[in-house]
Motif scaffolding. Structure first.
Motif, PDB file in Angstrom:
ATOM      1  N   GLY A 168       0.767  -1.243   0.000  1.00 29.89           N
ATOM      2  CA  GLY A 168       0.000   0.000   0.000  1.00 29.89           C
ATOM      3  C   GLY A 168       0.796   1.289   0.000  1.00 29.89           C
ATOM      4  O   GLY A 168       0.213   2.365   0.128  1.00 29.89           O
ATOM      5  N   HIS A 169       2.102   1.216  -0.159  1.00 30.19           N
ATOM      6  CA  HIS A 169       2.929   2.422  -0.129  1.00 30.19           C
ATOM      7  C   HIS A 169       3.136   2.968  -1.539  1.00 30.19           C
ATOM      8  O   HIS A 169       3.132   2.223  -2.516  1.00 30.19           O
ATOM      9  CB  HIS A 169       4.290   2.123   0.514  1.00 30.19           C
ATOM     10  N   GLU A 170       3.346   4.280  -1.632  1.00 32.66           N
ATOM     11  CA  GLU A 170       3.600   4.949  -2.895  1.00 32.66           C
ATOM     12  C   GLU A 170       4.992   5.569  -2.850  1.00 32.66           C
ATOM     13  O   GLU A 170       5.180   6.692  -2.400  1.00 32.66           O
ATOM     14  CB  GLU A 170       2.547   6.031  -3.160  1.00 32.66           C
ATOM     15  N   TRP A 171       5.972   4.795  -3.302  1.00 35.01           N
ATOM     16  CA  TRP A 171       7.352   5.270  -3.314  1.00 35.01           C
ATOM     17  C   TRP A 171       7.695   5.799  -4.705  1.00 35.01           C
ATOM     18  O   TRP A 171       7.174   5.307  -5.699  1.00 35.01           O
ATOM     19  CB  TRP A 171       8.300   4.134  -2.933  1.00 35.01           C
ATOM     20  N   PRO A 172       8.576   6.781  -4.798  1.00 34.97           N
ATOM     21  CA  PRO A 172       8.927   7.354  -6.106  1.00 34.97           C
ATOM     22  C   PRO A 172       9.576   6.323  -7.031  1.00 34.97           C
ATOM     23  O   PRO A 172      10.314   5.442  -6.583  1.00 34.97           O
ATOM     24  CB  PRO A 172       9.932   8.454  -5.748  1.00 34.97           C
ATOM     25  N   CYS A 186      13.973   6.022  -7.931  1.00 34.48           N
ATOM     26  CA  CYS A 186      13.545   5.053  -6.916  1.00 34.48           C
ATOM     27  C   CYS A 186      14.617   4.776  -5.874  1.00 34.48           C
ATOM     28  O   CYS A 186      14.472   3.861  -5.060  1.00 34.48           O
ATOM     29  CB  CYS A 186      13.151   3.740  -7.593  1.00 34.48           C
ATOM     30  N   ALA A 187      15.693   5.548  -5.874  1.00 34.50           N
ATOM     31  CA  ALA A 187      16.834   5.248  -5.012  1.00 34.50           C
ATOM     32  C   ALA A 187      16.484   5.259  -3.527  1.00 34.50           C
ATOM     33  O   ALA A 187      15.658   6.051  -3.072  1.00 34.50           O
ATOM     34  CB  ALA A 187      17.961   6.239  -5.280  1.00 34.50           C
ATOM     35  N   ARG A 207      21.000   2.314  -3.277  1.00 35.81           N
ATOM     36  CA  ARG A 207      20.581   1.222  -4.145  1.00 35.81           C
ATOM     37  C   ARG A 207      19.303   1.620  -4.872  1.00 35.81           C
ATOM     38  O   ARG A 207      18.609   2.555  -4.462  1.00 35.81           O
ATOM     39  CB  ARG A 207      20.319  -0.062  -3.337  1.00 35.81           C
ATOM     40  N   LEU A 208      18.984   0.904  -5.938  1.00 32.49           N
ATOM     41  CA  LEU A 208      17.772   1.168  -6.718  1.00 32.49           C
ATOM     42  C   LEU A 208      16.689   0.188  -6.296  1.00 32.49           C
ATOM     43  O   LEU A 208      16.819  -1.023  -6.501  1.00 32.49           O
ATOM     44  CB  LEU A 208      18.075   1.040  -8.208  1.00 32.49           C
ATOM     45  N   SER A 209      15.616   0.701  -5.721  1.00 37.39           N
ATOM     46  CA  SER A 209      14.577  -0.174  -5.183  1.00 37.39           C
ATOM     47  C   SER A 209      13.787  -0.887  -6.268  1.00 37.39           C
ATOM     48  O   SER A 209      13.166  -1.916  -6.013  1.00 37.39           O
ATOM     49  CB  SER A 209      13.617   0.622  -4.286  1.00 37.39           C
ATOM     50  N   PRO A 215      22.688  15.067  -3.381  1.00 36.48           N
ATOM     51  CA  PRO A 215      23.540  15.723  -4.376  1.00 36.48           C
ATOM     52  C   PRO A 215      24.239  14.764  -5.337  1.00 36.48           C
ATOM     53  O   PRO A 215      24.396  15.072  -6.522  1.00 36.48           O
ATOM     54  CB  PRO A 215      24.559  16.485  -3.514  1.00 36.48           C
ATOM     55  N   SER A 216      24.639  13.595  -4.852  1.00 40.35           N
ATOM     56  CA  SER A 216      25.402  12.678  -5.705  1.00 40.35           C
ATOM     57  C   SER A 216      24.564  12.020  -6.794  1.00 40.35           C
ATOM     58  O   SER A 216      25.111  11.488  -7.765  1.00 40.35           O
ATOM     59  CB  SER A 216      26.050  11.589  -4.843  1.00 40.35           C
ATOM     60  N   ILE A 217      23.221  12.060  -6.655  1.00 38.65           N
ATOM     61  CA  ILE A 217      22.368  11.382  -7.646  1.00 38.65           C
ATOM     62  C   ILE A 217      21.243  12.272  -8.181  1.00 38.65           C
ATOM     63  O   ILE A 217      20.463  11.827  -9.018  1.00 38.65           O
ATOM     64  CB  ILE A 217      21.757  10.087  -7.066  1.00 38.65           C
TER      65      ILE A 217
END
Length: 209
Positions: free
Chosen positions: A127-131, A142-143, A169-171, A191-193
């Protein structure tokens, strides 16, 4: 209208691994920066998500009959909360502070997932809405920052070495490989990504800058 199989240029009997491989190839070909177009890029994403959803439904049926599937406990925290409270990502007591801050369920909490799903899929299933944007390891939308535990990184077309060394990491492609996982999600503005993001999907309200 081309079918998802035609768009990804794969056979209808293709395995999930074959779908992933085809998507990684096609999403790079269709990317506007690689000579493709926004419409083609979105068609590839939609085809991939449709086929992946079908594979996951088939896999869920198998998992329900397989009692040996491992489960992982994920504790999460929204990166946006850190600025609100003056917390630091490198603070060893970060999650202890979060636990005592009476945050909402979207900001901090835990969920239990089966280990064969990616972290992003697991979050969505609960049920979560992650980018996210590409779902193929080709952007940083999605990092997440992994603070405890391990998240696999089978595909990475974008993260620099210093970000990986810091636990980024990339989820969308990473699967939990430890019994417990502690992550800060929504770290795409680090800043790094920050320059490695793609425009968010239309339905991804969390991805809107």
């Amino acid at each position: 209208m081309p079918s998802p199989y035609q768009i990804l240029e794969i056979d209808r009997a293709a395995s999930e691994d074959a779908i992933h491989r085809a998507y990684r190839r096609r999403v790079k070909e269709a990317h506007p920066d690689q000579g493709g177009s926004a419409a083609e890029f979105q068609a590839v994403q939609s085809a991939y998500e449709a086929l992946l959803s079908q594979c996951r439904e088939d896999g869920d049926e198998q998992a329900r009959s397989d009692q040996s599937v491992a489960h992982v406990t994920v504790e999460y925290l929204d990166y946006d909360v850190l600025d609100d409270h003056g917390w630091d990502l490198d603070d060893e007591d970060l999650f202890s502070k979060a636990a005592g801050a009476d945050l909402g369920g979207a900001e901090h909490g835990t969920f239990s997932v089966t280990s064969e799903r990616t972290l992003l899929e697991s979050a969505e299933a609960t049920g979560h809405e992650w980018p996210y944007s590409c779902r193929g390891g080709a952007c940083a939308n999605c990092a997440v920052a992994v603070l405890r535990g391990e998240l696999s990184q089978p595909v990475n077309h974008i993260l620099p070495a210093d970000a990986i060394d810091r636990g980024i990491r990339l989820s969308c492609v990473g699967e939990p490989i430890t019994d417990e996982l502690t992550v800060v999600y929504n770290v795409k503005h680090l800043p790094s990504i920050a320059d490695l993001r793609l425009p968010p999907r239309p339905a991804d309200s969390r991805g809107i800058d």
